[in-house]
Enzyme design. Sequence first.
Site, mmCIF file in Angstrom:
data_model
loop_
_atom_site.group_PDB
_atom_site.id
_atom_site.type_symbol
_atom_site.label_atom_id
_atom_site.label_comp_id
_atom_site.label_asym_id
_atom_site.label_seq_id
_atom_site.Cartn_x
_atom_site.Cartn_y
_atom_site.Cartn_z
ATOM 1 N N CYS B 37 -47.102 -21.472 45.734
ATOM 2 C CA CYS B 37 -46.575 -20.185 46.199
ATOM 3 C C CYS B 37 -47.633 -19.430 46.993
ATOM 4 O O CYS B 37 -47.359 -18.348 47.518
ATOM 5 C CB CYS B 37 -46.127 -19.330 45.030
ATOM 6 N N ASP B 39 -50.379 -18.026 45.762
ATOM 7 C CA ASP B 39 -51.271 -17.156 45.002
ATOM 8 C C ASP B 39 -51.327 -17.481 43.510
ATOM 9 O O ASP B 39 -50.313 -17.759 42.885
ATOM 10 C CB ASP B 39 -50.995 -15.662 45.216
ATOM 11 N N CYS B 64 -53.818 -14.096 49.241
ATOM 12 C CA CYS B 64 -54.116 -13.321 50.438
ATOM 13 C C CYS B 64 -54.952 -12.098 50.079
ATOM 14 O O CYS B 64 -55.198 -11.823 48.898
ATOM 15 C CB CYS B 64 -52.821 -12.902 51.125
ATOM 16 N N CYS B 107 -47.587 -9.314 45.368
ATOM 17 C CA CYS B 107 -48.993 -9.384 44.930
ATOM 18 C C CYS B 107 -49.226 -8.419 43.772
ATOM 19 O O CYS B 107 -49.933 -8.741 42.818
ATOM 20 C CB CYS B 107 -49.936 -9.013 46.074
#
Lengths: 408, 141
Positions: B37, B39, B64, B107
Site C-alpha cells: 500500500c 506505507d 510518503c 496517513c
Amino acid sequence: MTIKLPIYMDYHATTPADPRVVEAMLPYFTQHFGNAASRNHPFGWEAEEAVEKARKQIADLIGANAKEIVFTSGATESDNLAIKGVAEMYREKGNHIITCVTEHKAIIDTCKRLEKNGYRVTYLPVAKDGRISLDELKAAISDKTILITIMTANNEIGVIQPIAEIGAIAKEKGVLFHTDAVQAVGKIPFNVNDLKVDMASISAHKMYGPKGVGALYVRRRNPRVLLSAIIDGGGHERGMRSGTLNVTGIVGFGKAAEICKQEMATESVRLRKLRDRLNDRLHKGLDEIYINGSVEHRLPHNLNISFAYVEGESLLMGINDVAVSSGSACTSASLEPSYVLKALGAGDDLAHSSIRFGLGRWSTEEEVDYVADKLINVVTRLREMSPLYELAKEGVDLSTMQWQTEGH
Amino acid sequence: MAYSNKVIDHYENPRNVGSLSKEDPNVGTGLVGAPECGDVMKLQVKVNPATGVIDDAKFKTFGCGSAIASSSLATEWLKGKTVDEALAIKNTDIVSELSLPPVKIHCSVLAEDAIKAAISDYKKKQAATGKPAEKAAQPTA
C-alpha cells in the site's frame, strides 16, 4: 562548474525545444502565417511548402516516404487514429487486436473502448525483463486478428521490444502492425522498412520539438494501409486527419527530426555514458537497489531503479531540486502504483520504491554526480527511519509477513 | 504536490526516530500498514509503570512525507500523556495540525491506528505478565 538548480532529469515526460527548432518556427507565426490548405495565394503556398519540407525531414528520420506521414496533434491522437482507424476499416475482416500490458494509456484505453464496442483484445504479458514473448504473440494470432500494436520503447522503463521480429511475424501472418515509437524515434535507429512496421506514432515534444504536434506513419505500399478517419472535416492529410495544419508546430517538428537524424549517433553514445555513470555511482553507494526491466534492451538515456525499503514520494521530497518521476501511487492521482512495474512482477513494494531517470540533450556529468550523491544521502537517511529496512536487517522475510491491510 | 511547512519540517527533522526494545514489558509496539500500500508505520511507547505516563515514544515509517510527518508528530504528542489520554488522539487532530490535503488523510488514519496498536500491545503485555504495577494502580483490596 556550478550547476543550475533545479535539474531536469525527466526527458521521457517531455523535452525542451531545441533553440534551433524555435528559430526555425518563429517566421511562421507572423510572416509566413498562411493556411497550408489555401491554394489560391502565396501565403498558402509558403505554408504548404514549409509543411512538405517538414514532412520530408520526418520521413527521412524513419526511412519512410513523405507521403506516408500524417500530421496529428500528438502521439495520443496518432495512437487513437491507428487503432480506431484500422478497427473500423477492417471490421469486415475481423475484430481481434493484440497489444501488451505495459503499453501507454493511449493504447490501453483506446483498446478498452473498442472492447466495449464488440472488439476482442489480447493483452500480452511481459517477462521480468519487460519484453513480450514472440511465441505467445504467434499463439495469440487468429484469422480474426486485424492489428498488432506493440510499443517500440517503454516510457517508464525504457525497455525496447523485439520490433523487427514482431514485424516479421505480422507480415508472415498478414496482420497490420502498429508501434507507438514515441520514446524511440530520434533516440535510437528506427527504420520502418527494416522493422516491417505498417504504422508508427511519433511526437515532436519528446524529440526537442514543440508540444501539440505529432505524426502517424501510415504505410502506402506492401501493404497499403487504409484508415477510417476519427476526425471529420475538410479532408486534410489525404482524408485521414481533417483540421487546419499546425504549420509552426510542424515546421518545428521537421527541424527537430533533422537535428535528431544528424546528432543521434553521437548523442546516444554520450547519454549512454552518462546513464551508466549514474547507475554505477548509485550501485557503489547503496545496497539493495534494483534496475527495473532489461538492461540490455533499453533506451540509452533511461534508468529506472527501485530503492528497496524506501517509498518513492518520500525519496522525491528529499531530492526536490531534481525533476524525476516515481512509480509510486502517492505521486499521482491514482491509488495504484505503476502498472508497468507491477507487470514485471516486481511486487508492489518495489513499484512504490521506484524512480525513473530520463537523460537528454542538456544533461551533464556534473548533474549526474549531483543527483547520485544526493540520492545516496537521502536513501541512507530514509532507510534509517524505515521499519522495513530494520526488519530486513533482522532477517525477517517481508514477503511472508502478515500485514494489517484492511482499510488501506 | 505542495506540502505544508509543518510536513516539510517533520520530514527534514523527524522527531523520535528509532526503536525501543520489544522485549521490555513496559514497551508497546504497533506495526500497521503494508508495503504494497506504500506505507508502513512502526510506533512504540514506553510507559512508566508507576505513573501510567508515556515516558518515551519512537517511530520508524516507510511512506510518503505526510506519513513520516504524521508519525513523527504522533510521537511528539504521545510523550507525557497517560495511556488513556493517548487513546484520545484522533486522526483529525493530525490532519489539522499538519494541514494534510484530502489525498493524504489516510496517513493520519494510519498514525492513529499505530497509536492504538502500540497501546493495545502494551496492555496485552501487562495483562500477560500480571505486573504489580498494573495492580498497584488499582485500589488495594
